[in-house]
Enzyme design. Structure first.
Site, PDB file in Angstrom:
ATOM      1  N   ASP A  56       1.148  -1.218  -0.366  1.00 36.54           N
ATOM      2  CA  ASP A  56       0.549  -0.566  -0.055  1.00 36.54           C
ATOM      3  C   ASP A  56       0.559   1.295   0.071  1.00 36.54           C
ATOM      4  O   ASP A  56      -0.102   2.301  -0.029  1.00 36.54           O
ATOM      5  CB  ASP A  56      -1.129  -0.242   1.480  1.00 36.54           C
ATOM      6  CG  ASP A  56      -0.472  -0.078   2.685  1.00 36.54           C
ATOM      7  OD1 ASP A  56       0.695  -0.302   2.874  1.00 36.54           O
ATOM      8  OD2 ASP A  56      -1.448  -0.017   3.200  1.00 36.54           O
ATOM      9  N   SER A  57       1.786   1.307   0.002  1.00 37.50           N
ATOM     10  CA  SER A  57       3.309   2.088  -0.507  1.00 37.50           C
ATOM     11  C   SER A  57       2.844   2.665  -1.079  1.00 37.50           C
ATOM     12  O   SER A  57       3.726   3.859  -1.854  1.00 37.50           O
ATOM     13  CB  SER A  57       4.338   1.629  -0.347  1.00 37.50           C
ATOM     14  OG  SER A  57       4.375   0.442  -0.821  1.00 37.50           O
ATOM     15  N   LYS A 124      -0.768  -9.509   3.682  1.00 38.14           N
ATOM     16  CA  LYS A 124      -0.246  -8.901   4.151  1.00 38.14           C
ATOM     17  C   LYS A 124      -1.031  -7.924   5.009  1.00 38.14           C
ATOM     18  O   LYS A 124      -1.657  -7.574   5.045  1.00 38.14           O
ATOM     19  CB  LYS A 124       0.987  -7.741   3.769  1.00 38.14           C
ATOM     20  CG  LYS A 124       2.095  -7.420   5.221  1.00 38.14           C
ATOM     21  CD  LYS A 124       3.114  -7.002   4.991  1.00 38.14           C
ATOM     22  CE  LYS A 124       3.300  -5.603   3.779  1.00 38.14           C
ATOM     23  NZ  LYS A 124       3.351  -4.767   4.333  1.00 38.14           N
ATOM     24  N   GLU A 126      -1.049  -4.828   8.776  1.00 36.48           N
ATOM     25  CA  GLU A 126      -0.114  -4.454   9.578  1.00 36.48           C
ATOM     26  C   GLU A 126      -1.274  -5.043  11.085  1.00 36.48           C
ATOM     27  O   GLU A 126      -2.744  -4.782  11.441  1.00 36.48           O
ATOM     28  CB  GLU A 126      -0.357  -3.311  10.094  1.00 36.48           C
ATOM     29  CG  GLU A 126       0.647  -2.920   8.115  1.00 36.48           C
ATOM     30  CD  GLU A 126       0.426  -1.481   7.999  1.00 36.48           C
ATOM     31  OE1 GLU A 126      -0.231  -0.555   9.137  1.00 36.48           O
ATOM     32  OE2 GLU A 126       1.043  -0.743   7.060  1.00 36.48           O
ATOM     33  N   GLU A 193       9.012  -3.665  10.338  1.00 36.84           N
ATOM     34  CA  GLU A 193       9.854  -2.128   9.927  1.00 36.84           C
ATOM     35  C   GLU A 193       9.927  -1.436  10.961  1.00 36.84           C
ATOM     36  O   GLU A 193       9.361  -1.204  12.398  1.00 36.84           O
ATOM     37  CB  GLU A 193       8.281  -1.450   8.979  1.00 36.84           C
ATOM     38  CG  GLU A 193       8.682  -1.066   8.957  1.00 36.84           C
ATOM     39  CD  GLU A 193       8.093   0.081   7.605  1.00 36.84           C
ATOM     40  OE1 GLU A 193       7.039  -0.410   7.138  1.00 36.84           O
ATOM     41  OE2 GLU A 193       7.868   1.377   6.915  1.00 36.84           O
TER      42      GLU A 193
HETATM   43  O1  KIV Z   1       3.252  -0.887   2.025  1.00 39.06           O
HETATM   44  C1  KIV Z   1       4.640  -1.530   1.120  1.00 39.06           C
HETATM   45  O2  KIV Z   1       5.402  -1.258   0.717  1.00 39.06           O
HETATM   46  C2  KIV Z   1       5.124  -1.875   2.536  1.00 39.06           C
HETATM   47  C3  KIV Z   1       6.303  -2.663   2.563  1.00 39.06           C
HETATM   48  C4  KIV Z   1       6.986  -0.844   2.986  1.00 39.06           C
HETATM   49  C5  KIV Z   1       6.821  -3.967   3.725  1.00 39.06           C
HETATM   50  O3  KIV Z   1       4.858  -2.102   3.394  1.00 39.06           O
END
Ligand code: KIV
Length: 275
Positions: A56-57, A124, A126, A193
């Site tokens: 989500d970056s 993934k 959080e 992270e």
């Molecule tokens: O969203 C993302 O790119 C991430 C990475 C920074 C691990 O969670």
């Protein structure tokens, strides 16, 4: 039936959860990068990277937001589907965006969309111990899960900024317990992270599942960075753990190969990348 029998290149079998487990057991480093489109995904595959995260970056590096909070499930699915077209060997992970896993049922429904529509092989999310029930529910339905601990960008408005986590003893202890709890709940991978390197090392040793780090020191089982950071595309100040892999290279492919080598030969991260 068993489509992996139709390997396009049997000398480069696709990476899967078992491969990652074996790499940890053998002490082989796992190289990981984010990707958001098919063309870069194909280059990342060619460079030999093991894992690709549709993170989500993308809210920050593609959409131009200050945080990952505005990213929706449909955004991740759109980019994940594109990335899947470019990949053959790397294992594809996709982020569950902000507020898409607030209940077990919602999480399952959204994880299924990421896999069926987005082509992801792992999701993934959080969170710490509060997510154990959700991880357990997904794992019970055979959804591979990566649990993201340490700095959690989706919580940035609650925590007050992008800061190193786990510096104090009590916070470090809590993170170690959370990591064990999430592993026991069924997480197949843990991602850490922005934490001090000794904490990254401790958690990596304590878990039997692979641990991927970003700004978590040199001793995690694998390293991940944001693609646009290592190609020096992201404007402005970069986090301390970022290295510009375009330096000394004349193409994005050469930079990606250099990142892959540096992770495997442990020259990245170096002392200056640690907190
Ligand atoms: O969203 C993302 O790119 C991430 C990475 C920074 C691990 O969670």
């Amino acid at each position: 039936m068993y489509t992996q029998l139709q390997l396009r290149d049997s000398s480069r079998p696709p990476v899967n959860v078992a491969t990652l487990g074996k790499m940890k057991a053998n002490g082989e480093k796992i190289s990981c990068l984010t990707a958001y489109d098919a063309s870069y995904a194909a280059l990342i595959d060619e460079a030999g990277i093991d894992v690709v995260l549709v993170g989500d970056s993308l809210g920050m590096v593609i959409q131009g937001h200050d945080t990952t909070v505005p990213v929706t499930l449909d955004h991740i699915i759109y980019h994940s589907r594109a990335v899947a077209k470019g990949l053959f060997r790397p294992f594809q992970m996709a982020d569950m965006p902000f507020m898409t896993y607030t209940s077990r049922e919602q999480a399952l429904q959204n994880a299924v969309r990421l896999m069926q529509e987005g082509g992801a092989k792992m999701v993934k999310l959080e969170g710490g111990s509060g997510q154990a029930e959700i991880v357990e529910f997904l794992a019970r339905h055979d959804i591979p899960v990566c649990a993201h601990l340490g700095l959690k960008p989706q919580s940035v408005h609650k925590t007050g900024g992008f800061r190193v986590q786990g510096r104090e003893e009590a916070a470090a202890e809590r993170m170690r317990n959370d990591a064990r709890l999430l592993q026991d709940a069924g997480a197949d991978v843990v991602l850490l992270e922005c934490i001090p390197p000794h904490l990254g090392e401790m958690i990596t040793q304590e878990l039997h599942v692979p641990v991927i780090g970003i700004g978590a020191g040199p001793d995690t089982d694998g390293q991940i960075l944001v693609l646009y950071d290592i190609l020096d595309i992201t404007p402005g100040r970069k986090p301390r753990f970022v290295r510009n892999f375009m330096t000394g290279h004349d193409s994005p492919l050469a930079a990606l190969q250099s990142f892959d080598r540096a992770v495997r030969d442990r020259s990245y991260p170096a002392a200056e990348h640690n907190f």
